[in-house]
Design a protein around this motif. Structure first.
Motif, short mmCIF file in Angstrom:
data_model
loop_
_atom_site.label_atom_id
_atom_site.label_comp_id
_atom_site.label_asym_id
_atom_site.label_seq_id
_atom_site.Cartn_x
_atom_site.Cartn_y
_atom_site.Cartn_z
N ALA A 1 0.83 -1.21 0.00
CA ALA A 1 0.00 0.00 0.00
C ALA A 1 0.87 1.26 0.00
O ALA A 1 0.59 2.22 -0.74
CB ALA A 1 -0.92 -0.02 1.22
N LEU A 2 1.93 1.24 0.81
CA LEU A 2 2.84 2.38 0.83
C LEU A 2 3.58 2.53 -0.49
O LEU A 2 3.87 3.65 -0.93
CB LEU A 2 3.84 2.24 1.99
CG LEU A 2 3.35 2.69 3.37
CD1 LEU A 2 4.37 2.34 4.44
CD2 LEU A 2 3.05 4.17 3.40
N LEU A 3 3.89 1.41 -1.12
CA LEU A 3 4.58 1.46 -2.41
C LEU A 3 3.72 2.16 -3.46
O LEU A 3 4.20 3.00 -4.24
CB LEU A 3 4.94 0.05 -2.87
CG LEU A 3 5.67 -0.07 -4.22
CD1 LEU A 3 6.99 0.70 -4.19
CD2 LEU A 3 5.93 -1.54 -4.55
N ILE A 4 2.43 1.82 -3.48
CA ILE A 4 1.51 2.48 -4.42
C ILE A 4 1.41 3.97 -4.10
O ILE A 4 1.47 4.82 -4.99
CB ILE A 4 0.12 1.81 -4.33
CG1 ILE A 4 0.20 0.35 -4.81
CG2 ILE A 4 -0.91 2.60 -5.15
CD1 ILE A 4 -1.05 -0.45 -4.55
N TYR A 5 1.29 4.28 -2.82
CA TYR A 5 1.20 5.69 -2.39
C TYR A 5 2.50 6.43 -2.72
O TYR A 5 2.49 7.61 -3.06
CB TYR A 5 0.90 5.74 -0.90
CG TYR A 5 0.33 7.04 -0.40
CD1 TYR A 5 0.10 8.12 -1.24
CD2 TYR A 5 0.01 7.20 0.94
CE1 TYR A 5 -0.43 9.30 -0.78
CE2 TYR A 5 -0.52 8.38 1.43
CZ TYR A 5 -0.73 9.42 0.55
OH TYR A 5 -1.25 10.60 1.01
N PHE A 6 3.62 5.72 -2.62
CA PHE A 6 4.92 6.31 -2.90
C PHE A 6 4.99 6.86 -4.33
O PHE A 6 5.52 7.95 -4.56
CB PHE A 6 6.02 5.28 -2.68
CG PHE A 6 7.38 5.68 -3.18
CD1 PHE A 6 8.07 6.73 -2.62
CD2 PHE A 6 7.97 5.01 -4.24
CE1 PHE A 6 9.32 7.11 -3.07
CE2 PHE A 6 9.22 5.37 -4.71
CZ PHE A 6 9.90 6.42 -4.13
N PHE A 7 4.46 6.13 -5.27
CA PHE A 7 4.49 6.59 -6.66
C PHE A 7 3.66 7.86 -6.83
O PHE A 7 3.99 8.73 -7.63
CB PHE A 7 3.99 5.49 -7.59
CG PHE A 7 5.02 4.42 -7.84
CD1 PHE A 7 6.13 4.68 -8.65
CD2 PHE A 7 4.91 3.18 -7.24
CE1 PHE A 7 7.09 3.71 -8.85
CE2 PHE A 7 5.88 2.21 -7.43
CZ PHE A 7 6.97 2.47 -8.25
N PHE A 8 2.60 7.98 -6.04
CA PHE A 8 1.80 9.21 -6.07
C PHE A 8 2.61 10.38 -5.51
O PHE A 8 2.64 11.47 -6.07
CB PHE A 8 0.52 9.02 -5.27
CG PHE A 8 -0.28 10.28 -5.11
CD1 PHE A 8 -0.96 10.85 -6.18
CD2 PHE A 8 -0.34 10.92 -3.88
CE1 PHE A 8 -1.70 12.02 -6.03
CE2 PHE A 8 -1.06 12.09 -3.71
CZ PHE A 8 -1.75 12.64 -4.79
N ILE A 9 3.27 10.13 -4.37
CA ILE A 9 4.10 11.17 -3.76
C ILE A 9 5.27 11.51 -4.68
O ILE A 9 5.63 12.69 -4.86
CB ILE A 9 4.63 10.68 -2.38
CG1 ILE A 9 3.50 10.60 -1.38
CG2 ILE A 9 5.73 11.60 -1.86
CD1 ILE A 9 2.97 11.94 -0.94
N LYS A 10 5.89 10.49 -5.27
CA LYS A 10 7.05 10.69 -6.12
C LYS A 10 6.74 11.59 -7.30
O LYS A 10 7.53 12.48 -7.65
CB LYS A 10 7.55 9.33 -6.62
CG LYS A 10 8.76 9.38 -7.57
CD LYS A 10 9.19 7.97 -7.94
CE LYS A 10 10.37 8.01 -8.93
NZ LYS A 10 9.96 8.57 -10.22
#
Length: 405
Positions: free
Chosen positions: A390-399
Motif C-alpha cells: 500500500a505504501l509502495l503504491i502511495y509512494f508513486f503518487f508522492i514521487k
C-alpha cells in the motif's frame, strides 16, 4: 528474568501523550506540532532499537564488578531498596550534570534537548548512544554490593519518573517543588535562555541541585531547544551533528592539547585562536522563530504512515528481540531506522528522499522473504506485506508530485 519496564510502559506513554494532546487542543495551547512530535518519537524508537543490541554488553561491567569485587553482602530488605533508590538518583545527577559539562558526553545527550517544543513526546526523545557511557557512573553501586537486578529496576523507574515532568500543562506543585523534580524545574533544564542553561539536572529528587549549586527556579518564559538549533527532522543527523562540529573544531585547532580539550571542555569552549569560550546568546523575543517546514496533506499522510509503520516494527522487535536471529534483528532495525530517516526527509523536502525511499522498499521485500524463511507468523507477514505494498503504491503518487509537497 529481567523485566523491561520501559518497554512495558510504552502503551501508557502514548495514552498520556494522547490525553495531553487532547487537553492542549481543547485549550488551544499549541504545544504540539506534528513534524516535531514525529521527530521526537523517532528518536525514542531509534534509541530503544540501538539499546537492544547493546544492553548485554553495557550491563556486563556492572555484573562483573558485583560478582568479583563487591565489598559487602547486602540483604534484600526495604531499607536496601530505599538506600539504593537514593544512590541511583544521586549518581544519575552526576551523570546528567557531566553530560552538560563535557563536550564528548554532550554530543550524545544533546539529542534530548533539540526540540523547540516541550510536551510529553520530548520525554521520549532520547540519544541513541548515551547508554554507551552512562552506566559507568553507576559502578560505585556495584562495588558496594547492590544487586544488579535491583539496580536495573530502580534505574528504570528513575527514568520512568522523568516522563511526566516533560509538560507545560502542570504549573507549580506547591511544597513538592522543594523535594521532587517537577515539570517547572525540568522546563528550566530544557531552556536555552542563558540563565537556565546547565541547571536542574535532577532525576527524581531536586535536592541534589539545591545541595550542589545547580538549582534555578522557573521565572521568565522558557525558550526550549539548544543555542544553535538543529533545524532538521532527520533522526540520524540529530545524533551525529554535534560530533561533526567537534571534529571540525579539533581539526582547526593548532595545538594537540587543544584538539583533546575540544572533547573534554564544556560546550561553548574553543581554542583561543578560534575565539575562545563563546557564551550562549540572550534570546531576542522579537526575532525568535522556531524551525518549521510546511508540506502538503498527501505528504503529511505518507510521513505519518511511515512513522506508524516504524512504530509498529520497533514495538514488535522490542518484545521479540530474543526470539529472532541476529540477521533478522539487524535487517528489521535497519529497515525501521531507514523508514524514520525517509520520514524526516519527506517532512524537510530533501532531494534524496525518493532514492532512499526506493531503496527502503527493496529492503522491505528482503525482510519479508527472510521472515518467511524463518517461519514467522503468517498473520504478521500478511499485515506487513499489505502495508508495504500500500505504501509502495502511495509512494508513486508522492514521487510524481514530490517537488510540490
Amino acid at each position: 528474568m529481567k523485566t523491561n519496564y520501559i518497554a512495558l510502559s510504552v502503551p501508557i506513554f502514548f495514552i498520556l501523550i494522547g490525553i495531553e494532546l487532547a487537553y492542549t487542543f481543547y485549550k488551544k495551547l499549541n504545544y504540539y506540532r506534528l513534524n516535531d512530535s514525529i521527530a521526537n518519537l523517532s528518536q525514542g524508537i531509534g534509541s530503544q532499537l540501538v539499546s537492544l543490541f547493546m544492553k548485554s554488553v553495557l550491563f556486563v561491567g556492572y555484573l562483573y564488578i558485583f560478582k568479583h569485587w563487591r565489598l559487602f553482602e547486602i540483604p534484600n530488605t526495604i531499607w536496601t531498596w530505599i538506600v539504593l533508590f537514593i544512590g541511583v538518583d544521586f549518581f544519575y545527577y552526576w551523570f546528567h550534570r557531566m553530560s552538560h559539562q563535557i563536550n564528548a558526553l554532550w554530543a550524545a545527550h544533546i539529542v534530548h534537548h533539540q526540540s523547540e517544543e516541550y510536551n510529553l513526546t520530548v520525554a521520549l526523545r532520547q540519544s541513541w548512544f548515551q547508554g554507551w557511557f552512562s552506566w559507568v557512573f553507576y559502578l560505585p553501586l556495584a562495588f558496594i554490593g547492590f544487586d544488579p537486578i535491583m539496580f536495573l529496576t530502580l534505574s528504570s523507574f528513575n527514568t520512568l519518573y522523568q516522563f511526566w515532568i516533560h509538560t507545560r500543562t502542570i504549573k507549580s506543585m506547591g511544597f513538592l517543588e522543594y523535594i521532587l523534580n517537577t515539570p517547572s524545574h525540568h522546563r528550566v533544564h530544557h531552556g536555552s535562555n542563558p540563565k537556565y542553561i546547565d541547571k536542574n539536572h535532577a532525576g527524581t529528587l531536586i535536592i541534589w541541585d539545591r545541595m550542589f549549586g545547580t538549582f534555578q527556579k522557573e521565572e521568565e518564559e522558557v525558550y526550549y531547544g539548544i543555542t544553535k538549533p538543529l533545524a532538521s527532522w532527520n533522526p540520524v543527523w540529530a545524533n551525529l551533528h554535534y560530533w561533526k562540529e567537534l571534529l571540525e573544531t579539533a581539526k582547526k585547532s593548532e595545538r594537540f592539547s587543544d584538539k583533546i580539550n575540544v572533547f573534554i571542555k564544556p560546550p561553548g569552549w574553543f581554542p583561543a585562536h578560534l575565539g575562545g569560550f563563546q557564551a550562549a546568546p540572550e534570546i531576542d523575543a522579537d526575532t525568535y522563530k522556531k524551525f518549521h517546514t510546511e508540506v502538503n496533506v498527501p505528504a503529511i499522510v505518507y510521513a505519518t504512515l511511515l512513522f506508524l509503520l516504524s512504530l509498529g516494527l520497533g514495538s514488535y522487535q522490542l518484545f521479540n528481540f530474543d526470539r529472532l536471529s541476529i540477521v533478522t534483528n539487524i535487517l528489521i532495525a535497519t529497515f525501521t531506522i531507514t523508514s524514520l530517516l525517509t520520514c524526516g526527509a519527506l517532512l524537510e523536502k530533501k532531494r534524496w528522499f525518493v532514492a532512499v525511499e526506493a531503496s527502503r522498499f527493496l529492503l522491505g521485500f528482503v525482510i519479508i522473504y527472510v521472515c518467511y524463511r524463518q517461519n514467522m507468523s503468517v498473520t504478521y507477514l500478511g499485515v506487513l506485506l499489505t502495508i508495504h505494498l500500500a505504501l509502495l503504491i502511495y509512494f508513486f503518487f508522492i514521487k510524481s508530485s514530490y517537488r510540490n509537497v
